[in-house]
Design an enzyme around this catalytic site. Structure first.
Site, short mmCIF file in Angstrom:
data_model
loop_
_atom_site.label_atom_id
_atom_site.label_comp_id
_atom_site.label_asym_id
_atom_site.label_seq_id
_atom_site.Cartn_x
_atom_site.Cartn_y
_atom_site.Cartn_z
N HIS A 1 0.83 -1.20 0.00
CA HIS A 1 0.00 0.00 0.00
C HIS A 1 0.87 1.26 0.00
O HIS A 1 2.03 1.24 0.44
CB HIS A 1 -0.93 0.00 1.21
CG HIS A 1 -2.04 -1.01 1.08
ND1 HIS A 1 -3.13 -1.04 1.91
CD2 HIS A 1 -2.22 -2.01 0.17
CE1 HIS A 1 -3.94 -2.02 1.53
NE2 HIS A 1 -3.41 -2.63 0.48
N GLU B 1 0.76 3.90 1.80
CA GLU B 1 1.18 4.37 3.14
C GLU B 1 2.42 3.60 3.59
O GLU B 1 3.37 4.17 4.14
CB GLU B 1 0.05 4.15 4.15
CG GLU B 1 -1.23 4.93 3.86
CD GLU B 1 -2.21 4.17 2.97
OE1 GLU B 1 -1.78 3.42 2.07
OE2 GLU B 1 -3.43 4.35 3.17
N CYS C 1 -6.44 1.95 5.26
CA CYS C 1 -7.06 0.71 5.73
C CYS C 1 -6.49 0.35 7.11
O CYS C 1 -5.56 1.01 7.59
CB CYS C 1 -6.78 -0.43 4.74
SG CYS C 1 -5.06 -0.96 4.77
N CYS D 1 -2.69 -0.33 7.22
CA CYS D 1 -1.90 0.90 7.13
C CYS D 1 -2.03 1.73 8.40
O CYS D 1 -1.08 2.38 8.83
CB CYS D 1 -2.33 1.71 5.91
SG CYS D 1 -1.89 0.87 4.39
O1 LIG Z 1 -5.06 2.18 2.46
C1 LIG Z 1 -4.91 1.73 1.33
C2 LIG Z 1 -5.83 0.88 0.73
C3 LIG Z 1 -5.58 0.35 -0.51
N1 LIG Z 1 -4.45 0.67 -1.17
C4 LIG Z 1 -4.20 0.11 -2.51
C5 LIG Z 1 -4.15 -1.36 -2.60
C6 LIG Z 1 -4.66 -1.65 -3.99
O2 LIG Z 1 -3.59 -1.54 -4.92
C7 LIG Z 1 -5.65 -0.54 -4.22
C8 LIG Z 1 -7.08 -0.93 -3.87
O3 LIG Z 1 -7.58 -1.62 -4.95
P1 LIG Z 1 -9.16 -1.74 -5.24
O4 LIG Z 1 -9.22 -2.24 -6.64
O5 LIG Z 1 -9.76 -0.39 -5.09
O6 LIG Z 1 -9.71 -2.73 -4.26
O7 LIG Z 1 -5.27 0.51 -3.34
C9 LIG Z 1 -3.54 1.53 -0.63
O8 LIG Z 1 -2.49 1.85 -1.22
N2 LIG Z 1 -3.79 2.03 0.62
#
Ligand SMILES: O=c1ccn([C@H]2C[C@H](O)[C@@H](COP(=O)(O)O)O2)c(=O)[nH]1
Length: 244
Positions: free
Chosen positions: A138, A140, A164, A167
């Protein structure tokens, strides 16, 4: 010397900086007036009127369309997101210390050494192992891991999406105290409810970024339009030569 700087969320506000600069320019003007007064006892009327006009010197004013710190940091996060190869969601993060220095930038991507083309980028495969989620780092996490300072304690993270739960844990463990996010489209999902819980328990402040403008455009011709024209001409010339 106490410059009277005020901090908001750990950042020196630009209005305070401006007040400080004005304080200094007022001081120098007053000194100027004193010097002029002393010399006027021996000077003619002409000289004294010249010196009065000199004390009222009007410098060209500063540019006012500069971008404010929060817009700047969020724009850096958004620019970083443009490096992401995730076809559906590109996230960028930018960590800033209390002196408004950027100390880490990251975007969502596969771990170092894992070729982007050998791992899945989809999210719907039946087999969990054929989805991107178990592999992608991610934004973060990458921003924290990419830090260019000893640590990121007391820093602020600007991030394109509300973090999330995984993170959130990293943010808390790293000592980041403020999170400024742009999109909260996932906030009702359980992992995001969990992050809010963790942030609340640990006193990490979380606020949604409200842009002061809709767009920040990067135009390479802004600084030197002539240079841009020359580069285009050169590229066009090369393209024409390729064809012939
Ligand atoms: O806090 C976050 C949440 C998600 N991500 C990244 C991880 C994935 O590459 C995308 C999410 O993919 P979706 O297709 O929207 O489910 O975003 C993040 O970097 N940080």
């Amino acid at each position: 010397m106490d410059l009277g700087n005020r901090r908001v969320n750990g950042h020196i506000t630009s209005d305070v900086l401006e007040t400080t600069v004005n304080k200094f320019s007022k001081l120098s003007t007053e000194t100027d007036v004193e010097c002029k007064t002393a010399s006027s006892s021996v000077a003619s009327n002409k000289i004294s009127s010249e010196s009065t006009s000199r004390t009222r010197k009007q410098y060209p004013r500063k540019r006012t369309e500069y971008i404010e710190w929060p817009d700047y940091f969020m724009a850096v996060a958004f620019l970083s997101a443009q490096r992401s190869k995730d076809p559906s969601t590109q996230v960028g993060a930018c960590i800033v210390n209390p002196d408004n220095k950027i100390v880490g930038i990251g975007y969502n991507g596969m771990p170092n050494g894992c070729p982007d083309d050998d791992l899945p980028w989809g999210k719907d495969s039946e087999d969990w192992l054929d989805r991107k989620y178990p592999y992608v780092c991610h934004a973060e996490m990458n921003a924290i891991m990419n830090k260019n300072s000893a640590d990121v304690k007391g820093c602020t993270m600007y991030v394109a999406m509300f973090p999330c739960n995984e993170c959130a844990k990293l943010i808390i463990q790293a000592g980041i105290r403020d999170v400024v996010y742009y999109s909260d489209k996932n906030r009702c999902k359980p992992e995001y409810v969990a992050s809010q819980r963790l942030f609340t328990m640990t006193g990490v402040t979380v606020r949604q970024y409200k842009p002061s403008r809709n767009r920040i455009v990067i135009d390479f011709s802004d600084i030197d339009a002539q240079c841009m024209a020359a580069v285009h001409q050169e590229v066009d010339g090369r393209d024409n030569n390729d064809v012939s």
